[in-house]
Design a protein around this motif. Structure first.
Motif, short mmCIF file in Angstrom:
data_model
loop_
_atom_site.label_atom_id
_atom_site.label_comp_id
_atom_site.label_asym_id
_atom_site.label_seq_id
_atom_site.Cartn_x
_atom_site.Cartn_y
_atom_site.Cartn_z
N ARG A 150 0.81 -1.21 0.00
CA ARG A 150 0.00 0.00 0.00
C ARG A 150 0.84 1.27 0.00
O ARG A 150 0.34 2.36 -0.24
N ALA A 151 2.14 1.14 0.29
CA ALA A 151 3.02 2.30 0.36
C ALA A 151 3.41 2.75 -1.04
O ALA A 151 3.92 1.93 -1.82
N PRO A 152 3.19 4.02 -1.42
CA PRO A 152 3.60 4.50 -2.75
C PRO A 152 5.10 4.30 -2.98
O PRO A 152 5.90 4.36 -2.03
N ALA A 153 5.47 4.07 -4.23
CA ALA A 153 6.86 3.76 -4.57
C ALA A 153 7.81 4.91 -4.24
O ALA A 153 9.00 4.68 -4.01
N ASP A 154 7.31 6.15 -4.23
CA ASP A 154 8.18 7.30 -3.99
C ASP A 154 8.27 7.67 -2.51
O ASP A 154 8.79 8.74 -2.17
N MET A 155 7.78 6.82 -1.63
CA MET A 155 7.85 7.09 -0.20
C MET A 155 8.76 6.10 0.51
O MET A 155 9.02 5.01 0.02
N ILE A 156 9.25 6.52 1.66
CA ILE A 156 10.08 5.66 2.48
C ILE A 156 9.16 4.77 3.31
O ILE A 156 8.21 5.25 3.93
N ALA A 157 9.45 3.46 3.33
CA ALA A 157 8.63 2.52 4.10
C ALA A 157 9.52 1.78 5.09
O ALA A 157 10.56 1.24 4.72
N VAL A 158 9.13 1.79 6.36
CA VAL A 158 9.88 1.07 7.38
C VAL A 158 8.93 0.10 8.09
O VAL A 158 7.80 0.44 8.39
N ARG A 159 9.42 -1.09 8.35
CA ARG A 159 8.59 -2.08 9.02
C ARG A 159 8.36 -1.68 10.47
O ARG A 159 9.31 -1.37 11.20
N VAL A 160 7.10 -1.68 10.89
CA VAL A 160 6.79 -1.36 12.28
C VAL A 160 6.09 -2.53 12.97
O VAL A 160 5.84 -2.47 14.18
N MET A 161 5.78 -3.57 12.22
CA MET A 161 5.24 -4.79 12.82
C MET A 161 5.63 -5.97 11.96
O MET A 161 5.33 -6.00 10.77
N GLY A 162 6.32 -6.91 12.56
CA GLY A 162 6.69 -8.11 11.85
C GLY A 162 5.47 -8.97 11.57
O GLY A 162 4.36 -8.66 12.01
N PRO A 163 5.65 -10.05 10.85
CA PRO A 163 4.54 -10.95 10.59
C PRO A 163 3.81 -11.30 11.88
O PRO A 163 4.41 -11.54 12.92
N MET A 164 2.48 -11.30 11.80
CA MET A 164 1.63 -11.43 12.99
C MET A 164 1.01 -12.82 13.06
O MET A 164 0.51 -13.34 12.08
N LYS A 165 1.05 -13.38 14.23
CA LYS A 165 0.48 -14.71 14.45
C LYS A 165 -1.04 -14.62 14.49
O LYS A 165 -1.63 -13.73 15.09
N VAL A 166 -1.68 -15.56 13.82
CA VAL A 166 -3.14 -15.65 13.88
C VAL A 166 -3.55 -16.16 15.26
O VAL A 166 -2.84 -16.96 15.88
N ALA A 167 -4.69 -15.69 15.74
CA ALA A 167 -5.24 -16.17 17.01
C ALA A 167 -6.70 -16.57 16.79
O ALA A 167 -7.50 -15.79 16.28
N VAL A 168 -7.02 -17.79 17.12
CA VAL A 168 -8.40 -18.28 17.07
C VAL A 168 -8.91 -18.28 18.51
O VAL A 168 -8.33 -18.96 19.37
N VAL A 169 -9.97 -17.52 18.77
CA VAL A 169 -10.35 -17.26 20.15
C VAL A 169 -11.86 -17.35 20.36
O VAL A 169 -12.65 -17.18 19.43
N GLY A 170 -12.22 -17.62 21.60
CA GLY A 170 -13.62 -17.63 22.00
C GLY A 170 -13.72 -17.26 23.48
O GLY A 170 -12.71 -17.31 24.21
N ALA A 171 -14.88 -16.92 23.94
CA ALA A 171 -15.09 -16.54 25.34
C ALA A 171 -15.17 -17.78 26.23
O ALA A 171 -15.65 -18.83 25.80
N PRO A 172 -14.72 -17.66 27.47
CA PRO A 172 -14.87 -18.79 28.40
C PRO A 172 -16.32 -19.26 28.52
O PRO A 172 -16.57 -20.48 28.64
N ALA A 173 -17.26 -18.32 28.50
CA ALA A 173 -18.68 -18.69 28.60
C ALA A 173 -19.11 -19.53 27.41
O ALA A 173 -19.91 -20.47 27.54
N TYR A 174 -18.54 -19.22 26.22
CA TYR A 174 -18.88 -20.00 25.04
C TYR A 174 -18.34 -21.43 25.19
O TYR A 174 -19.05 -22.41 24.90
N PHE A 175 -17.09 -21.54 25.63
CA PHE A 175 -16.50 -22.88 25.76
C PHE A 175 -17.05 -23.64 26.95
O PHE A 175 -16.83 -24.86 27.07
N ALA A 176 -17.75 -22.96 27.84
CA ALA A 176 -18.44 -23.68 28.91
C ALA A 176 -19.61 -24.47 28.35
O ALA A 176 -20.04 -25.48 28.94
N ARG A 177 -20.12 -24.04 27.20
CA ARG A 177 -21.25 -24.72 26.57
C ARG A 177 -20.80 -25.76 25.54
O ARG A 177 -21.51 -26.72 25.28
N ARG A 178 -19.63 -25.54 24.94
CA ARG A 178 -19.13 -26.43 23.89
C ARG A 178 -17.65 -26.71 24.13
O ARG A 178 -16.89 -25.82 24.50
#
Length: 312
Positions: A150-178
């Protein structure tokens, strides 16, 4: 007034202050003869004598004193303005405007903004969130945060976040039922928070990976959103299991509002970059923000998947 007149007036004030061409020339970094020549030219342009000088001494004429009286406030104001500019260059201060994708604002800016503003109390931070590409310069922004493409070619781009781990999540109340899923196939027995990007017809299929084996599953559920934060909120409210990234889920995991599942199946997605115009004269506030974000994030790893929560 041209630059020559301003320079000559500055030189005149230096001579009048020291009553010495040699001392004034040393201050200005010129030779006494060059300074004397400049004063003669200034007097000829103004049509009035400003300095009385002999080989032994220098004094200011009545006309010179009147001019000096009016020049001093202006010269002091110019000096103050230059000092303020130098301070701005060296110390983070003023308004810093950032344009970021929704995900980038939540995952990159929000985790550090309290510490950033506490560390730099003279900075005013403005964060505008949007998904559409814009002309940063035309809109008056100092920088943007998005995936690298998304960074235009004429701009300076610096990494501010490395590759991010996916998280699959649910609420404790949900897992109390399933029972929590142990494999991606178990998701067929669960209500999942579906995700569809704005303007796209297809629903996002959840990618999984383990031991170099990749899978992509279509999931079912009673809730569909087009915003990553809403997916997390739906999970917090016990409406189902959400597929998101660690940065968005982490605060709710720490508070106990979400529980993570399928971690050994969770891949990583591409990281984020901060981009801005030009190599030179980067605002001190922007430099400080970049440094703080990068220190907080540590060293980046290797990217695996295209980020599903951003639109190119």
């Amino acid at each position: 007034m041209d630059r020559g007149n301003l320079a000559d007036l500055t030189a005149f004030v230096a001579v009048a202050d020291r009553l010495s061409f040699r001392a004034a020339a040393s201050q200005l970094g010129v030779t006494p003869s060059a300074l004397s020549h400049s004063m003669r030219q200034l007097e000829e342009r103004l049509g009035v004598r400003l300095l009385n000088r002999t080989t032994r001494s220098v004094s200011v004429t009545e006309a010179g004193l009147r001019l000096l009286e009016q020049l001093r406030p202006a010269m002091d104001q110019i000096a103050g303005a230059l000092e303020d500019l130098n301070e701005t260059r060296q110390r983070p201060m003023g308004r810093l405007r950032i344009y970021a994708l929704h995900l980038a604002a939540a995952a990159v800016i929000a985790p550090v903004w309290e510490r950033f503003l506490s560390t730099y109390p003279d900075v005013h931070l403005e964060v505008a969130v949007g998904e559409a590409p814009i002309d940063l310069v035309a809109k008056g922004f100092d920088a943007g945060i998005a995936p690298r493409d998304r960074a235009p070619a004429d701009m300076i781009a610096v990494r501010v976040m490395g590759p991010m781990k996916v998280a699959v999540v649910g609420a404790p109340a949900y897992f109390a039922r399933r029972s929590p899923p142990r494999t991606p196939d178990d998701l067929a027995q669960h209500s999942c928070i579906q995700f569809r990007r704005v303007g796209e017809g297809t629903v996002f299929a959840w990618p999984f990976e383990r031991n170099r084996q990749s899978r992509r599953l279509s999931v079912d559920g009673r809730v569909m959103v087009d915003d990553p934060d809403l997916a997390v909120r739906a999970a917090v409210d016990g409406l189902g299991i959400a597929y998101t990234i660690e940065a968005l889920a982490e605060p709710f995991q720490r508070s106990g509002q979400l529980v993570r599942v399928l971690e050994d199946w969770s891949p990583t997605v591409e990281g984020l970059f901060l981009y801005y115009p030009g190599h030179r004269q980067v605002p001190a506030a922007l430099r400080a923000l970049i440094d703080m974000i990068r220190c907080a994030r540590g060293k980046p790893g290797k990217s695996v998947l295209k980020n599903p929560f951003t639109k190119s």
